[in-house]
Write an enzyme that holds these catalytic residues in place. Structure first.
Site, short mmCIF file in Angstrom:
data_model
loop_
_atom_site.label_atom_id
_atom_site.label_comp_id
_atom_site.label_asym_id
_atom_site.label_seq_id
_atom_site.Cartn_x
_atom_site.Cartn_y
_atom_site.Cartn_z
N CYS A 97 -4.49 -5.94 12.44
CA CYS A 97 -3.21 -5.41 12.92
C CYS A 97 -3.09 -5.49 14.44
O CYS A 97 -2.02 -5.20 14.98
CB CYS A 97 -3.04 -3.96 12.48
SG CYS A 97 -3.33 -3.71 10.72
N HIS A 361 5.77 -2.04 10.14
CA HIS A 361 4.43 -2.50 10.50
C HIS A 361 4.13 -3.88 9.91
O HIS A 361 3.27 -4.02 9.05
CB HIS A 361 3.41 -1.46 10.02
CG HIS A 361 2.01 -1.73 10.44
ND1 HIS A 361 1.67 -2.44 11.58
CD2 HIS A 361 0.82 -1.37 9.87
CE1 HIS A 361 0.35 -2.50 11.68
NE2 HIS A 361 -0.19 -1.87 10.66
#
Length: 413
Positions: A97, A361
């Site tokens: 991420c 996200h």
């Protein structure tokens, strides 16, 4: 050593850009990985007031395009932004991420080395073409596979270990911890409601709203089901599609200081990958190290920070990150949130975009998006809720289960 500055940025809308056939379950793409990457890249170059021929190199952050959309070797897709980019060096960076924060750092190194004058950084991910079990598997490949992913451990389970460690270490009653987590989640939803690019703009905006979702219906089901105790559905970030991009140059090259923001300091610190070998599962040890490096390079302390975009992949990580950034004392961030801190009206505002909880996200895009959002706040062109005071902003992007920690200090010129 001359620092690098951001001179343009762009964020696509975040969302689930697919349609699903209810009978067959088949997904149809409505905005592809390629579309998102190209849109963000073109937007950032235009925002910087440059032509594509002015770009010397491109770095693309993307977590798992092969897993999500069956495409490896994604950096060359950037050549489709404009014919003038053909033959430019293009590199993909992967750190779960934190992929596009690391892509930005590599771009900074190229600027500092004098190899490039203007560099384009793009973060992109397309996650929603996969059914939930397959998507969960792809993400689990970002954990330590032998001890975690292969054993059925998901990321909610991994961050639940931090929540349990935090609760135990500080002796926080379960009811109090729940209130802390729900307060954090509601804050994200409130801010996200005013972000025109956010994935979710109608989330539960108060603790009471979230508590209502906890109730069981006549079939014994909850709209806020427990995912990995103590984390419920609304403690988890979204599964999103999207992209963001930045153009950077040496600060000495900046011609329009009103639209430039210096990257005053960075910290990149990496924790051991398996959770079962880490001590202190109640704090972000590598995160604190990254913060210390970034603050030292920028010559600031936590007291100088005006706004933050931090990695609320789970509500517990927002609490841990707030402490790692020195904005709350250890063990006190949850209480500070309960006291109403870190809103748009506080001395330091956190996740005015809505954060990963509401903005979304798309994992490879998250770091670039954080930097884009802070940049836009600092030049007076906020996306969503405007900051009360905006001179110094900080991004805190995490890859994996708090493994790759990237902290940037951005300062208005």
């Amino acid at each position: 050593m001359s620092k690098a500055s951001i001179i343009g940025a762009y964020n696509t809308a975040f969302g689930a850009f697919v349609t699903k056939d209810k009978q067959s379950g088949l997904m149809t793409d409505t905005k592809t990985y390629y579309d998102l990457l190209i849109e963000a890249g073109r937007g950032a170059i235009a925002d910087a007031g440059l032509d594509a021929k002015d770009i010397d190199a491109i770095y693309v952050g993307s977590c798992s395009p092969a897993g999500f959309v069956n495409q490896e070797h994604v950096a060359p897709i950037a050549a489709e932004i404009d014919p003038a980019l053909r033959f430019k060096p293009m590199t993909r960076c992967e750190c779960a991420c934190a992929s596009s924060s690391v892509a930005l750092y590599d771009a900074i190194y190229a600027i500092e080395a004098g190899r490039a004058r203007h560099v384009l950084v793009i973060g992109v991910e397309k996650m929603n073409l996969l059914p939930t079990p397959q998507m969960t598997h792809v993400l689990a490949c970002c954990s330590h596979w032998p001890s975690e992913g292969s054993k059925g451990w998901t990321f909610p389970m991994l961050f639940a270990e931090y929540a349990k460690g935090y609760q135990s270490h500080y002796g926080i009653p379960t009811e109090t911890l729940e209130q802390m987590l729900w307060t954090v989640g509601a804050l994200g939803y409130r801010n996200g409601a005013e972000n025109p690019l956010a994935h979710v703009r109608n989330g539960p905006q108060t603790v009471a709203d979230i508590m209502k979702l906890n109730e069981l219906d006549e079939r014994g089901r909850s709209k806020n089901m427990m995912i990995a105790a103590p984390l419920r559905l609304h403690d988890c970030s979204l599964v999103s599609d999207g992209a963001a991009a930045l153009v950077i140059t040496q600060t000495a090259n900046v011609s329009n200081k009103a639209r430039a923001v210096e990257i005053a300091g960075i910290g990149h610190s990496v924790e051991r990958l398996p959770e079962n070998v880490r001590p202190n599962m109640y704090e972000l040890m590598a995160g604190k190290d990254a913060v210390a490096k970034a603050y030292k390079e920028a010559g600031i302390t936590a007291a100088d920070v005006d706004l933050v975009e931090l990695h609320d992949c789970f509500t517990i990580n927002q609490i841990l990150s707030t402490e790692a950034l020195g904005l709350s004392a250890d063990g006190r961030a949850g209480f500070d949130y309960l006291d109403g801190r870190f809103t748009r009206d506080d001395r330091v505002a956190i996740n005015l975009s809505g954060g990963l909880k509401a903005k979304g996200h798309p994992v490879g895009a998250t770091g670039a998006s954080m930097h884009t959002l802070i940049y836009k706040q600092l030049i007076g062109e906020p996306i969503g809720v405007p900051a009360k005071k905006a001179d110094i902003g900080v991004t805190f992007n995490v890859g994996g289960s708090a493994v790759t920690n990237c902290v940037s200090v951005l300062r208005k010129l």
